[in-house]
Design a protein around this motif. Sequence first.
Motif, PDB file in Angstrom:
ATOM      1  N   VAL A  19       1.011  -1.204   0.149  1.00 36.85           N
ATOM      2  CA  VAL A  19      -0.262   0.015   0.014  1.00 36.85           C
ATOM      3  C   VAL A  19       0.826   1.316   0.078  1.00 36.85           C
ATOM      4  N   THR A  20      -0.060   2.128  -0.146  1.00 38.41           N
ATOM      5  CA  THR A  20       1.233   3.428  -0.477  1.00 38.41           C
ATOM      6  C   THR A  20       0.044   4.602  -0.597  1.00 38.41           C
ATOM      7  N   ILE A  21       0.448   5.418   0.303  1.00 46.04           N
ATOM      8  CA  ILE A  21      -0.793   6.491   0.842  1.00 46.04           C
ATOM      9  C   ILE A  21      -0.789   7.511   0.910  1.00 46.04           C
ATOM     10  N   GLY A  22      -1.989   8.786   0.472  1.00 47.22           N
ATOM     11  CA  GLY A  22      -1.485  10.370  -0.277  1.00 47.22           C
ATOM     12  C   GLY A  22      -2.447  10.856  -0.350  1.00 47.22           C
ATOM     13  N   ASN A  23      -2.624  12.032  -0.901  1.00 46.28           N
ATOM     14  CA  ASN A  23      -3.302  13.211  -1.150  1.00 46.28           C
ATOM     15  C   ASN A  23      -3.453  13.568  -2.581  1.00 46.28           C
ATOM     16  N   PHE A  24      -2.337  13.210  -3.293  1.00 51.90           N
ATOM     17  CA  PHE A  24      -1.431  12.800  -4.574  1.00 51.90           C
ATOM     18  C   PHE A  24      -2.488  13.758  -5.221  1.00 51.90           C
ATOM     19  N   ASP A  25      -2.037  15.280  -4.474  1.00 53.56           N
ATOM     20  CA  ASP A  25      -2.598  16.695  -5.697  1.00 53.56           C
ATOM     21  C   ASP A  25      -1.715  17.045  -6.525  1.00 53.56           C
ATOM     22  N   VAL A 107      -5.288   2.203  10.601  1.00 57.67           N
ATOM     23  CA  VAL A 107      -4.072   1.647  10.475  1.00 57.67           C
ATOM     24  C   VAL A 107      -4.648  -0.050  10.720  1.00 57.67           C
ATOM     25  N   LYS A 108      -4.876  -0.178  12.086  1.00 61.30           N
ATOM     26  CA  LYS A 108      -5.755  -1.531  11.595  1.00 61.30           C
ATOM     27  C   LYS A 108      -7.188  -1.175  11.368  1.00 61.30           C
ATOM     28  N   THR A 109      -7.967  -0.328  11.340  1.00 62.53           N
ATOM     29  CA  THR A 109      -9.284  -0.987  10.205  1.00 62.53           C
ATOM     30  C   THR A 109      -9.665  -0.855   8.598  1.00 62.53           C
ATOM     31  N   TYR A 110      -8.741   0.151   8.167  1.00 60.48           N
ATOM     32  CA  TYR A 110      -8.803   0.319   6.904  1.00 60.48           C
ATOM     33  C   TYR A 110      -7.194  -0.831   6.189  1.00 60.48           C
ATOM     34  N   LEU A 111      -6.296  -0.246   6.677  1.00 64.47           N
ATOM     35  CA  LEU A 111      -5.377  -1.335   5.746  1.00 64.47           C
ATOM     36  C   LEU A 111      -4.549  -2.653   6.129  1.00 64.47           C
ATOM     37  N   LEU A 112      -5.138  -2.652   7.034  1.00 65.65           N
ATOM     38  CA  LEU A 112      -4.855  -4.957   8.276  1.00 65.65           C
ATOM     39  C   LEU A 112      -6.393  -4.903   8.036  1.00 65.65           C
ATOM     40  N   ASN A 113      -7.337  -4.686   8.399  1.00 62.84           N
ATOM     41  CA  ASN A 113      -8.528  -5.665   8.396  1.00 62.84           C
ATOM     42  C   ASN A 113      -9.559  -4.728   7.092  1.00 62.84           C
ATOM     43  N   GLY A 114      -9.032  -4.618   6.497  1.00 55.60           N
ATOM     44  CA  GLY A 114      -9.325  -3.633   4.804  1.00 55.60           C
ATOM     45  C   GLY A 114      -8.684  -4.479   3.612  1.00 55.60           C
ATOM     46  N   LEU A 115      -7.566  -4.817   4.069  1.00 53.60           N
ATOM     47  CA  LEU A 115      -6.330  -4.803   3.171  1.00 53.60           C
ATOM     48  C   LEU A 115      -5.319  -5.519   3.389  1.00 53.60           C
ATOM     49  N   ASN A 116      -5.680  -6.372   4.128  1.00 51.16           N
ATOM     50  CA  ASN A 116      -4.292  -7.227   4.472  1.00 51.16           C
ATOM     51  C   ASN A 116      -2.633  -6.844   4.434  1.00 51.16           C
ATOM     52  N   MET A 117      -3.059  -5.967   4.330  1.00 49.93           N
ATOM     53  CA  MET A 117      -1.630  -5.476   4.212  1.00 49.93           C
ATOM     54  C   MET A 117      -0.206  -5.872   4.438  1.00 49.93           C
ATOM     55  N   LYS A 118       0.441  -5.908   4.356  1.00 49.51           N
ATOM     56  CA  LYS A 118       1.634  -6.911   4.361  1.00 49.51           C
ATOM     57  C   LYS A 118       3.191  -5.969   3.917  1.00 49.51           C
ATOM     58  N   GLU A 144       5.829  -3.468  13.001  1.00 42.02           N
ATOM     59  CA  GLU A 144       6.478  -4.339  13.944  1.00 42.02           C
ATOM     60  C   GLU A 144       5.632  -4.495  14.977  1.00 42.02           C
ATOM     61  N   LYS A 145       5.182  -4.138  15.038  1.00 44.68           N
ATOM     62  CA  LYS A 145       3.812  -5.059  16.402  1.00 44.68           C
ATOM     63  C   LYS A 145       3.201  -5.369  15.854  1.00 44.68           C
ATOM     64  N   HIS A 146       2.566  -5.012  14.273  1.00 43.56           N
ATOM     65  CA  HIS A 146       1.141  -5.516  13.662  1.00 43.56           C
ATOM     66  C   HIS A 146       1.566  -7.118  12.448  1.00 43.56           C
ATOM     67  N   GLY A 147       3.025  -7.203  12.574  1.00 46.38           N
ATOM     68  CA  GLY A 147       3.997  -7.605  10.947  1.00 46.38           C
ATOM     69  C   GLY A 147       3.432  -7.159   9.824  1.00 46.38           C
ATOM     70  N   PHE A 148       3.961  -6.061   9.353  1.00 40.50           N
ATOM     71  CA  PHE A 148       3.331  -5.032   7.855  1.00 40.50           C
ATOM     72  C   PHE A 148       5.179  -4.440   8.117  1.00 40.50           C
ATOM     73  N   ALA A 149       6.120  -4.271   6.557  1.00 38.43           N
ATOM     74  CA  ALA A 149       7.201  -3.773   6.486  1.00 38.43           C
ATOM     75  C   ALA A 149       6.598  -2.143   6.235  1.00 38.43           C
ATOM     76  N   VAL A 150       7.913  -1.584   6.529  1.00 45.15           N
ATOM     77  CA  VAL A 150       7.138   0.162   6.339  1.00 45.15           C
ATOM     78  C   VAL A 150       7.985   0.823   5.541  1.00 45.15           C
ATOM     79  N   ASP A 151       8.745   1.123   4.664  1.00 49.15           N
ATOM     80  CA  ASP A 151       9.461   1.823   3.682  1.00 49.15           C
ATOM     81  C   ASP A 151       9.113   3.189   3.176  1.00 49.15           C
ATOM     82  N   ARG A 152       9.870   4.031   3.161  1.00 50.77           N
ATOM     83  CA  ARG A 152       9.872   5.916   3.590  1.00 50.77           C
ATOM     84  C   ARG A 152      10.590   6.424   1.318  1.00 50.77           C
TER      85      ARG A 152
END
Length: 327
Positions: A19-25, A107-118, A144-152
């Motif tokens: 997942v990537t997230i933003g306003n993307f204007d 994160v839990k509501t939309y990205l984990l529960n909804g999208l199964n984000m890894k 680290e807590k919920h099991g997904f990687a983050v990059d910037r």
Amino acid sequence: MIVVRTIKDIADVIAGSCVTIGNFDGVHKGHQKLIELCCERAKARDLISVVVTFDPHPLRVLRSDKTPPFITLTEQKLELLSQFGPQVCLLLNFTMDMAKLSPEEFVKTYLLNGLNMKEMIIGYDYHLGKGRAGNFETLTALGEKHGFAVDRLDPVTIDSAVVSSTRIRDLVQAGHVWAVRPLLGRFYQVKGEVVHGMNRGGKLLGFPTANLKLVDELFPKPGVYAIWAQVDNKVYEGVANIGKNPTFGNDALSVEAHLLGFSGDIYGTDIRAHFVQRIRDEKKFNSLDELKDRIAKDVELGRQILAQPEAAIKVTRPDFDKGPEVK
């Protein structure tokens, strides 16, 4: 690209996502790099690539009286996002209730529960959740807590300056549309329906114009511009005037486009005006003959500008309609 508007629309469909997230204007070069990286990571890990964005723009909800004019409205933003390869766009309705969610709640509501984000890819300056508390460090800890990687993604720079929506907006409003092209990867454009004007262009001046009913928010500085005018799938050379027609004493802002080599009735048709280069300031003329002479010179200058190889345009049709939009 499939567009979905709520988590319910896609529940239990995605086994794992990047997942990537933003306003993307503006969907500028920085945004494009972010989306392309998300798609690359998704492909490498056999995940679904997802772009999460918002409608309306969060600023419009949080401080409606102080928002800048946005570069892209939602329809155009979706068209542009689709060109860079994501498989799904989750277009969330941003509300004050959503603004109150902590980073972890969101994160839990939309990205984990909804999208199964890894995996999550964010821009260098992105913040998420109440009080903008969800920065890179916070999200990394949540990963680290919920099991997904983050990059910037590091800032994308052009001409030694960071590509940003603010920079693009300032250049457009100053009339420097030529300088905007490398930041967007395209010419800045507005879209409007052709409506009846004052019937002065063809009958009075000899240069018929298409008067556009304005729907966009951000417009170049008043003046005359060389443009590409897109009518359906065809593109025509053109010259456009943005302003109030001071010679005729008008008060309302208008965009009037003269399409070179075009004839026909296009009332009710949408035109996209791709702004290539500013020709001159808007000015008041002393006579109709003086105005006609100046318009003829503008048209010739427009032809010369658009004949330059670096002024060429490639119109890409949106592909977000290849997948069904779930409403």
